[in-house]
Design a protein around this motif. Sequence first.
Motif, PDB file in Angstrom:
ATOM      1  N   ARG A   5       0.838  -1.217   0.023  1.00 48.85           N
ATOM      2  CA  ARG A   5       0.129  -0.010   0.040  1.00 48.85           C
ATOM      3  C   ARG A   5       0.779   1.233   0.154  1.00 48.85           C
ATOM      4  N   GLU A   6       0.284   2.189  -0.751  1.00 51.30           N
ATOM      5  CA  GLU A   6       1.215   3.508  -0.779  1.00 51.30           C
ATOM      6  C   GLU A   6       0.379   4.219   0.331  1.00 51.30           C
ATOM      7  N   HIS A   8       1.188   8.045   3.477  1.00 54.99           N
ATOM      8  CA  HIS A   8       1.922   9.068   3.953  1.00 54.99           C
ATOM      9  C   HIS A   8       1.684   9.226   5.597  1.00 54.99           C
ATOM     10  N   PHE A  18       6.380   9.880   2.366  1.00 52.60           N
ATOM     11  CA  PHE A  18       5.676   8.657   1.790  1.00 52.60           C
ATOM     12  C   PHE A  18       6.191   7.434   2.252  1.00 52.60           C
ATOM     13  N   ARG A  20       5.591   2.943   2.149  1.00 49.10           N
ATOM     14  CA  ARG A  20       4.957   1.774   1.852  1.00 49.10           C
ATOM     15  C   ARG A  20       4.694   0.667   3.157  1.00 49.10           C
ATOM     16  N   GLY A  44      11.071   1.983  -2.800  1.00 44.39           N
ATOM     17  CA  GLY A  44      10.683   1.276  -3.978  1.00 44.39           C
ATOM     18  C   GLY A  44      11.956   0.276  -4.396  1.00 44.39           C
ATOM     19  N   ARG A  70       9.818   9.610  -3.212  1.00 43.62           N
ATOM     20  CA  ARG A  70       8.432  10.418  -3.496  1.00 43.62           C
ATOM     21  C   ARG A  70       7.953  11.337  -2.090  1.00 43.62           C
TER      22      ARG A  70
END
Length: 586
Positions: A5-6, A8, A18, A20, A44, A70
């Motif tokens: 899931r992405e 913040h 940001f 994950r 990432g 990000r």
Amino acid sequence: MREPRELHFDTRDGSALFYRHWPALDGPGEQALLLLHRGHEHSGRLQHVVDELDLPGFAVFAWDARGHGRSPGRRGHCPGIATATGDLDTFVRHLRDRHGIAPENLVVIAQSVGAVIAATWAHDYAPPVRALVLAAPAFKVKLYVPLARPALRLRYALAGNFEVQSYVKAKFLTHDPARIASYDADPLITRAIAVNMLLGLYEAGERVVEDAAAITLPVLVLVSGADFVVHRAPQRRFFERLGSKVKAYHELPGFYHDTFGELRRSEAIGLVRAFVRKCFDAPFERPDLRTADRHGHTFDEYRRLQAPLPEGSWKIPYYAAVRAGLALGARLAESIRIGHETGFDSGSTLDAVYRNRPAGFGPPGRLIDRLHLDSAGWAGIRIRKQHVEALLADAVRALRRAGRPVRIVDIAAGHGRYVLDGLATLPEPLEAADSVLLRDYSPINVAAGRQLIAARGLAATVRFEQGDAFDRDALAALAPAPTVAIVSGLYELYPDNAPLAASLSGLAAALEAGGFLIYTGQPWHPQLELIARALASHRDGAPWVMRRRTQGELDQLVAAAGFDKCTQLIDDAGIFTVSLAVRRAS
């Protein structure tokens, strides 16, 4: 491949970083791993680590550090190492509040720059996480250019912050052709690093390696045996000095710097997997540090500072010269004169440090005073003042939201300047039902504090009385019962823990459940021996010898009295901490 899931999370300064989240594949996911990426990279690039660890019962989290990937911010920039460790502490609290991951069920796995941030956080914040895994920690980066570090420091001092471009090519990070190609093609790779962060990482690495005994968490250190980027000797010294009962060290022959991205990375991944499982096979426990005033590395350090220097030591004439210089400086510079007359740890000296206005006999005296006031310790004191003000504002906001009165007590206020300045910056003004009580043991401080209150027209709200900050019964009987208690710059001056325990017990009895405690600590000081050998204390002019308390020791004393720590702030030099804790319900 596990799908993330992405998300913040918000940092203390409002930046939305940001991250994950890979949910657990088996079970409730109450145990978790937190991955911290290398410098220049982002979360990432850790997808393969999540998959190859093959721990389906663990949730996994990884962030993009500010200025990377990000996350927002100028590429490669961060306000300082304290901001980076503060972001990490905020993230761990976010994982607890948002995802239900208790810190004791979390293992932090970090590489390179991320490993320095993780180790510094472990040292400065004493977090109750399950374990740390540090791969190729960048305690000392290889710059190759002679005198590069002094040159960078000089340019930074003269011209301010600027960027340094990474000299490292992907082929010197790993032998894996796929990882080399992906690094070169990744548009989110940040090749720049701000010089303040580069220098800050060096300084943090040096103090954490030197004081690694303060870290008592289980730690696994993985060293890349053919690392072109960082020096290996500090990694070994760090491991040898660790205070951890459970620790392991593995050097991986032939590995380049990207330990978890190497061609033979299954060796490193396997060591991590086994270590994580070992840490969760046993119940979570932390060493009891409340008796560190009687044994341990800070006790031994304190005894060494109390002892006279050995005959023939070069330090004897050196510190004699320092004392002579200070005696001369006292004739010329105002803050040094105050220190000589009242003690360099006195409320009067600290008030001069807070005022931060050089004064003395002509331009030479003012210059000497300026240099004295800008020393590392005094500069840190002023940052500590700002942090006390910030956490006081946090406590007041929380009380206002709960509809509770704001009744502040400072049990060792000195002249009270930092509290009065803090009141002036509160998000909302004090109301008629609110009150502020300042206390101090010194009649000189009480008189000076009352003058300051009158000069600011605060006599209707603020009062100053003489009182003993270590008198348990007197503190417990404070009336009206405070909702915010402040203890700033006091506990650091006393080596024994019994008086602290009595003081904290009195404050716990005075505060209602949900009330706040703001307390300061000094887990590190670069000038500790100079202070002990050259400066006098307010106590009969005796040498000012301090015993450092690790943050873990201080937090355990606070917790034993009935408080739960909420948050913490620290300066970039790692000298002074300011923490906020809430009174538990009995």
